[in-house]
Design a protein around this motif. Structure first.
Motif, short mmCIF file in Angstrom:
data_model
loop_
_atom_site.label_atom_id
_atom_site.label_comp_id
_atom_site.label_asym_id
_atom_site.label_seq_id
_atom_site.Cartn_x
_atom_site.Cartn_y
_atom_site.Cartn_z
N ASP A 16 0.81 -1.22 0.00
CA ASP A 16 0.00 0.00 0.00
C ASP A 16 0.85 1.27 0.00
O ASP A 16 0.47 2.28 -0.60
CB ASP A 16 -0.94 0.01 1.21
N GLU A 26 -6.97 5.25 0.97
CA GLU A 26 -8.21 4.53 0.69
C GLU A 26 -8.18 3.91 -0.71
O GLU A 26 -8.56 2.76 -0.90
CB GLU A 26 -9.41 5.47 0.82
N ARG A 49 -5.70 0.94 -0.73
CA ARG A 49 -6.21 -0.29 -0.11
C ARG A 49 -7.12 -1.07 -1.05
O ARG A 49 -7.26 -2.29 -0.92
CB ARG A 49 -6.98 0.05 1.17
N ARG A 50 -7.78 -0.38 -1.97
CA ARG A 50 -8.73 -1.04 -2.86
C ARG A 50 -8.14 -1.37 -4.23
O ARG A 50 -8.87 -1.76 -5.14
CB ARG A 50 -9.96 -0.14 -3.05
N ILE A 98 -11.98 -3.78 0.26
CA ILE A 98 -10.73 -4.52 0.05
C ILE A 98 -10.42 -4.71 -1.44
O ILE A 98 -9.50 -5.44 -1.80
CB ILE A 98 -10.74 -5.88 0.77
#
Length: 346
Positions: free
Chosen positions: A189, A214, A217-218, A263
């Motif tokens: 990340d 954010e 993370r995805r 996720i």
């Protein structure tokens, strides 16, 4: 740092000329600008520096790893830093030995030839490539049957950069002819946040650190996906928020709109998990049966969906079929049976 295509090899929305221009602009132009993959970058830098000192073309290079990690970008950097012209092709486009012969015979001295998905070349073309890589010549067959003759054709020295997502499918004689093989790994990340920071600056979008985190993370450990999600966040902020900036709330709203969960699972990922858990009670179930149940091709489920689900521990592959792991039940908010024990017994 973005290859052609879309996350985990799947086809996303059609890319128009403006999107292609953005893709090109986001690619780093040198190894110094390339984020992540420190081992491969160091190895390539040494390879290119040695070739420059000796005033020769770099050795043939094979780049292996999942889609979206920067194989095409690294090939472009090899050509740029070697100050050599670049020729782009792909394995599926080379389905006959004649296709490869025409391509190789048109190369200029020192040119870098990039073949994406090189494992998908026709076998006859692969066999011709052996001699071309080693001796810079090919043998062209003229005529048929007993009257056929072989005419040798000398080639200009070149550097082949091959990219593959499935290096195990390459025959050993071809793999052994590459002077260097670089294995690209998924990004963590922190490196993805650096990718997003660089790309957001080039796209003219400012966002706080939590918004970049954010998106990272995805992004499934893949820069291509990070850049694609960033562009969708930019679009959302442009329409619904303040032009030129995106908050954490806007990032979450944009990714929810595009069905990307916290996720990184998308609609197809969740459909596979949900079908496996609810309809087949966690498995085991055969790949073809699972694919029919979600309305997709078996190859799509196997090559696009499964790698990420296996990597994060949501799905297991067994001799009897696919099984849902306890983490998958937890993510879906369901109480899971003893799937892990079933997996260990198979």
């Amino acid at each position: 740092m973005v290859d052609e295509g879309s996350p985990e090899g799947r086809s996303a929305e059609p890319i128009d000329e403006a999107e292609l221009a953005i893709e090109g602009a986001l690619r780093p132009g040198s190894l110094g600008e390339f984020i992540g993959q420190p081992k491969v970058r160091g190895q390539l830098q040494l390879l290119l520096d040695a070739a420059r000192i000796q005033n020769r073309s770099p050795d043939h290079i094979l780049l292996a790893g999942p889609p979206g990690l920067g194989k095409t970008t690294l090939a472009m950097i090899v050509a740029h830093e070697s100050e050599r012209p670049l020729r782009l092709s792909s394995g599926p486009a080379i389905q006959h030995a004649g296709d490869l012969a025409a391509l190789l015979s048109s190369l200029v001295p020192g040119e870098v030839l990039f073949i994406d998905e090189i494992h998908r070349m026709a076998r006859s073309a692969e066999e011709m490539l052996y001699l071309a890589m080693e001796d810079f010549r090919i043998d062209i067959m003229v005529g048929k049957g007993a009257g056929a003759t072989s005419i040798p054709l000398d080639l200009a020295p070149f550097t082949l950069v091959g990219a593959t997502t499935r290096s195990g499918l390459l025959p050993n004689p071809l793999r052994d002819r590459f002077g260097f093989t670089g294995h690209l790994e998924f990004y963590d990340d922190s490196d993805l946040e650096k990718v997003i920071l660089r790309s957001s600056g080039m796209l003219g979008v400012s966002m706080p650190g939590d918004a970049r985190a954010e998106i990272a993370r995805r992004s499934r450990g893949t820069p291509r996906i990070a850049n694609r999600l960033l562009r969708r966040v930019r679009d959302y902020a442009l329409v619904h928020g303040e032009h030129g900036s995106a908050s954490i709330a806007e990032v979450r709203a944009a990714l929810e709109l595009y069905d990307v969960d916290p996720i990184g699972l998308d609609r197809l990922d969740r459909a596979v998990l949900d079908t496996l858990v609810r309809r087949f009670r966690g498995g085991p179930v055969g790949l073809s049966t699972l694919a029919v149940a979600v309305g997709e091709e078996a190859e799509t489920v196997e090559s696009v969906v499964e790698p990420f689900l296996v990597r994060i521990g949501f799905l297991g592959r067994t001799p009897r079929g696919r099984v849902a792991m306890p983490e998958a039940y937890e993510h879906l908010g369901l109480q899971h049976p003893e799937t892990a024990a079933l997996f260990n017994d198979l």
